[in-house]
Design a protein around this motif. Structure first.
Motif, PDB file in Angstrom:
ATOM      1  N   ASP A 158       3.637   5.621  -5.852  1.00 60.68           N
ATOM      2  CA  ASP A 158       3.530   5.578  -7.317  1.00 60.68           C
ATOM      3  C   ASP A 158       2.392   6.448  -7.833  1.00 60.68           C
ATOM      4  OD1 ASP A 158       5.709   3.908  -7.538  1.00 60.68           O
ATOM      5  OD2 ASP A 158       4.502   2.078  -7.642  1.00 60.68           O
ATOM      6  N   ALA A 159       1.339   6.597  -7.044  1.00 64.11           N
ATOM      7  CA  ALA A 159       0.198   7.430  -7.436  1.00 64.11           C
ATOM      8  C   ALA A 159       0.399   8.898  -7.034  1.00 64.11           C
ATOM      9  CB  ALA A 159      -1.086   6.890  -6.799  1.00 64.11           C
ATOM     10  N   TRP A 160       1.538   9.225  -6.447  1.00 63.55           N
ATOM     11  CA  TRP A 160       1.837  10.562  -5.934  1.00 63.55           C
ATOM     12  C   TRP A 160       0.763  11.025  -4.952  1.00 63.55           C
ATOM     13  CZ3 TRP A 160       6.220  13.492  -6.236  1.00 63.55           C
ATOM     14  CH2 TRP A 160       7.220  12.992  -7.076  1.00 63.55           C
ATOM     15  N   GLU A 161       0.266  10.094  -4.151  1.00 61.18           N
ATOM     16  CA  GLU A 161      -0.675  10.394  -3.065  1.00 61.18           C
ATOM     17  C   GLU A 161       0.163  10.611  -1.805  1.00 61.18           C
ATOM     18  OE1 GLU A 161      -3.825  10.879  -3.444  1.00 61.18           O
ATOM     19  OE2 GLU A 161      -4.029  10.182  -5.510  1.00 61.18           O
ATOM     20  N   LEU A 162       0.953  11.667  -1.819  1.00 59.36           N
ATOM     21  CA  LEU A 162       1.955  11.868  -0.778  1.00 59.36           C
ATOM     22  C   LEU A 162       1.357  12.227   0.576  1.00 59.36           C
ATOM     23  CD1 LEU A 162       4.766  13.665  -2.798  1.00 59.36           C
ATOM     24  CD2 LEU A 162       4.409  11.218  -2.389  1.00 59.36           C
ATOM     25  N   ARG A 210       0.840  -1.208   0.000  1.00 57.64           N
ATOM     26  CA  ARG A 210       0.000   0.000   0.000  1.00 57.64           C
ATOM     27  C   ARG A 210       0.871   1.252   0.000  1.00 57.64           C
ATOM     28  NH1 ARG A 210      -2.640   3.353   3.987  1.00 57.64           N
ATOM     29  NH2 ARG A 210      -4.379   4.392   2.959  1.00 57.64           N
ATOM     30  N   GLU A 211       1.932   1.235   0.809  1.00 57.81           N
ATOM     31  CA  GLU A 211       2.852   2.366   0.823  1.00 57.81           C
ATOM     32  C   GLU A 211       3.425   2.607  -0.574  1.00 57.81           C
ATOM     33  OE1 GLU A 211       7.044   3.962   2.722  1.00 57.81           O
ATOM     34  OE2 GLU A 211       6.689   1.803   2.602  1.00 57.81           O
ATOM     35  N   ALA A 212       3.863   1.547  -1.234  1.00 60.33           N
ATOM     36  CA  ALA A 212       4.434   1.669  -2.578  1.00 60.33           C
ATOM     37  C   ALA A 212       3.403   2.211  -3.570  1.00 60.33           C
ATOM     38  CB  ALA A 212       4.956   0.309  -3.044  1.00 60.33           C
ATOM     39  N   ALA A 213       2.173   1.730  -3.488  1.00 64.69           N
ATOM     40  CA  ALA A 213       1.117   2.189  -4.398  1.00 64.69           C
ATOM     41  C   ALA A 213       0.825   3.670  -4.196  1.00 64.69           C
ATOM     42  CB  ALA A 213      -0.155   1.355  -4.200  1.00 64.69           C
ATOM     43  N   ALA A 262       0.586  10.044   6.033  1.00 63.54           N
ATOM     44  CA  ALA A 262      -0.305   9.607   7.117  1.00 63.54           C
ATOM     45  C   ALA A 262       0.024   8.198   7.606  1.00 63.54           C
ATOM     46  CB  ALA A 262      -1.763   9.686   6.663  1.00 63.54           C
ATOM     47  N   LEU A 263       0.834   7.446   6.871  1.00 68.48           N
ATOM     48  CA  LEU A 263       1.233   6.112   7.308  1.00 68.48           C
ATOM     49  C   LEU A 263       2.284   6.155   8.413  1.00 68.48           C
ATOM     50  CD1 LEU A 263       1.620   4.257   3.875  1.00 68.48           C
ATOM     51  CD2 LEU A 263      -0.339   4.199   5.439  1.00 68.48           C
TER      52      LEU A 263
END
Length: 168
Positions: free
Chosen positions: A29-33, A23-26, A38-39
């Motif tokens: 990759d989606a630039w949902e920084l 999930r962190e990697a996804a 928040a992780l």
């Protein structure tokens, strides 16, 4: 949405940790920084040591990145804006996580290592970063959080990749 995990870190399975890291990697990759940030736990540390000192201590050695909560939040804000000229428009990335290994829980933290390859595509060029992540995970409210993440590059130099403007 993060899957719920046991608050007893000793009972967290490798599959649960792998799902968390995927999930962190996804998110990267989606630039949902913002979601990626928040992780992290509030006492976070994100370190990328220099290639020639992979065991380097930021307190005494030169490192490429040494972020606490404030610095990482500012890095995320900059990367989300047009101020990060090296990453506007954003590179396309592909974060690959594999060989995930859990160590026994220590001091209420779950030590995890995982190998990684990050592909970066920008301006018609492809570059890659290869190494291993060293995580210290904690449980908060039934969810895993990253207390620390250390990205140790196996590459002998950064020259083929050019720079480190993305998050590993």
């Amino acid at each position: 949405m993060t899957a719920s995990v046991s608050t007893d870190l000793a009972s967290v399975t490798r599959a649960e940790v792998e799902d968390f890291l995927y999930r962190e990697a996804a998110l990267l990759d989606a630039w949902e920084l913002d979601e990626w940030f928040a992780l992290f736990d509030s006492t976070l540390r994100y370190v990328v040591p220099c290639n020639d000192t992979p065991d380097g201590d930021p307190a005494r050695d030169l490192v490429l990145i040494d972020d606490d909560e404030l610095r990482l939040r500012l890095r995320v804000e900059r990367l989300n804006s047009r101020k990060a000229h090296r990453e506007y428009p954003h590179s396309r990335t592909n974060h690959q996580i594999y060989n995930v290994m859990l160590a026994p829980v220590s001091d209420d933290e779950l030590p995890v290592t995982a190998l990684f390859t990050v592909w970066r595509f920008r301006n018609g060029k492809a570059s890659s970063y290869v190494g291993r992540h060293h995580y210290r995970l904690v449980a908060h409210g039934g969810e895993l959080r990253i207390r620390s993440k250390r990205a140790v590059l196996d590459m002998t130099e950064l020259r083929p990749a050019g720079d480190l403007a993305i998050i590993l």
